[in-house]
Write an enzyme that holds these catalytic residues in place. Structure first.
Site, PDB file in Angstrom:
ATOM      1  N   GLU A   1       4.552  -4.907   7.438  1.00  0.00           N
ATOM      2  CA  GLU A   1       3.799  -3.790   8.025  1.00  0.00           C
ATOM      3  C   GLU A   1       4.218  -3.429   9.448  1.00  0.00           C
ATOM      4  OE1 GLU A   1       2.445  -6.239   6.268  1.00  0.00           O
ATOM      5  OE2 GLU A   1       0.977  -5.443   4.861  1.00  0.00           O
TER       6      GLU A   1
ATOM      7  N   ALA B   1       0.868  -1.176   0.000  1.00  0.00           N
ATOM      8  CA  ALA B   1       0.000   0.000   0.000  1.00  0.00           C
ATOM      9  C   ALA B   1       0.908   1.230   0.000  1.00  0.00           C
ATOM     10  CB  ALA B   1      -0.878  -0.012   1.240  1.00  0.00           C
TER      11      ALA B   1
ATOM     12  N   GLU C   1      -0.675  -9.331  -0.297  1.00  0.00           N
ATOM     13  CA  GLU C   1      -2.106  -9.502  -0.008  1.00  0.00           C
ATOM     14  C   GLU C   1      -2.930  -9.549  -1.300  1.00  0.00           C
ATOM     15  OE1 GLU C   1      -1.878  -6.075   2.634  1.00  0.00           O
ATOM     16  OE2 GLU C   1      -2.653  -7.294   4.276  1.00  0.00           O
TER      17      GLU C   1
END
Ligand code: CAA
Length: 260
Positions: free
Chosen positions: A134, A66, A114
């Site tokens: 993360e 992300a 993911e």
């Protein structure tokens, strides 16, 4: 609508979706996720597409996660909204009624790992690298990693990957069942498309019903799951392609499926 960050190409009965932000290693910002959502609409509605290949542009990454620049200053509510958006789009890919093959080269990190896990099949090059890094950024995985990774590789390895954030090479990813196969870099798209075309050569409705039965069955007890299977199996007998597939076998001729 003009899309900036995702490219959709169609070749016969297969589609190739490319996340196209190579300068940011294809990091997923909300704009890219929204474009991916639009692409899923298109794929859902195009009856001529029977299988999809999803990849990342450039040499270095499938998707490096992300977008950290976008996430850096988010508030609680904005962070939740970003996770909800990513999870919604990835779930739509997972539930798309056509198989999706992730063609992975370079980095598949965080949201990239993911995204790959939301696909049905993962083909990677020997140089691909996987991680859920993360916690090193002070966050938890937010696009399905805390849920899908354990379902793919088991609790212990998922926890190890998420708690350490360590980078994993393709050979280890293959060994733990995170990916299906490893191919040479130059052959990645060729192999992914060949697999998509092989899938597309089968009866599309039977492929779709198989995907639905597998996905539903994974979420429930075995008796309910086997009921889903019997429903899917029964439904096939209402299709022309079942008649065609079995007649072609008995008549010793090539089959000609019509997606009907
Ligand atoms: N978000 C935003 N930008 C990113 C990015 C990301 N996830 N990953 C890479 N980029 C950008 C870099 O900032 C850099 O941009 P500039 O050229 O403008 O500086 C460009 O892509 C190239 O990256 P690097 O210079 O860092 O390339 P490298 O070869 O030295 O390193 C890398 C490659 C190891 C992948 C490194 O870029 C990296 O560690 N990226 C972050 C990986 C990561 O932590 N991903 C998880 C994100 S969190 C997440 O995904 C949460 C979730 O579950 C929803």
């Amino acid at each position: 609508m003009e899309l900036k960050n995702v490219i959709l190409e169609k070749e016969g009965n297969i589609a190739i979706v490319t996340i196209n932000r190579p300068k940011a290693l294809n990091a997923l910002n909300s704009e890219t996720l929204k474009e991916l959502d639009i692409i899923v609409d298109e794929l859902e509605n195009d009856e001529s597409i029977y299988a999809v290949v999803l990849t990342g542009a450039g040499e270095k990454a499938f998707v490096a996660g992300a977008d950290i620049t976008e996430m850096k200053d988010l508030t609680t509510i904005e962070g939740r909204k970003f996770s909800v958006l990513g999870n919604k789009v990835f779930r739509r890919i997972e539930n798309l009624e056509k198989p999706v093959i992730a063609a992975i080269h370079g980095f598949a990190l965080g949201g990239g790992c993911e995204l790959a896990m939301a696909c049905d099949i993962r083909i990677a090059t020997e140089k691909a690298k996987f991680a859920q890094p993360e916690v090193g950024l002070g966050i938890t995985p937010g696009f399905g990693g805390t849920q899908r990774l354990a379902r793919h590789v088991g609790l212990g390895i998922a926890k190890e990957m998420i708690f350490t954030g360590r980078m994993m090479k393709s050979d280890e990813a293959l060994r733990i069942g995170l990916i299906n196969k490893i191919v040479e870099v130059e052959k990645l798209m060729e192999e992914a498309k060949a697999m998509a075309n092989l899938i597309a050569s089968n009866a599309p409705i039977a492929v779709t019903l198989s995907k639905v039965a597998i996905n539903r069955g994974m979420q429930c007890d075995i008796d309910t799951a086997l009921m889903y299977e019997a429903e899917a199996f029964g439904q096939c007998f209402s299709t022309e392609d079942q008649k065609e597939g079995m007649s072609a076998f008995v008549e010793k001729r090539d089959k000609n499926f019509q997606n009907k």
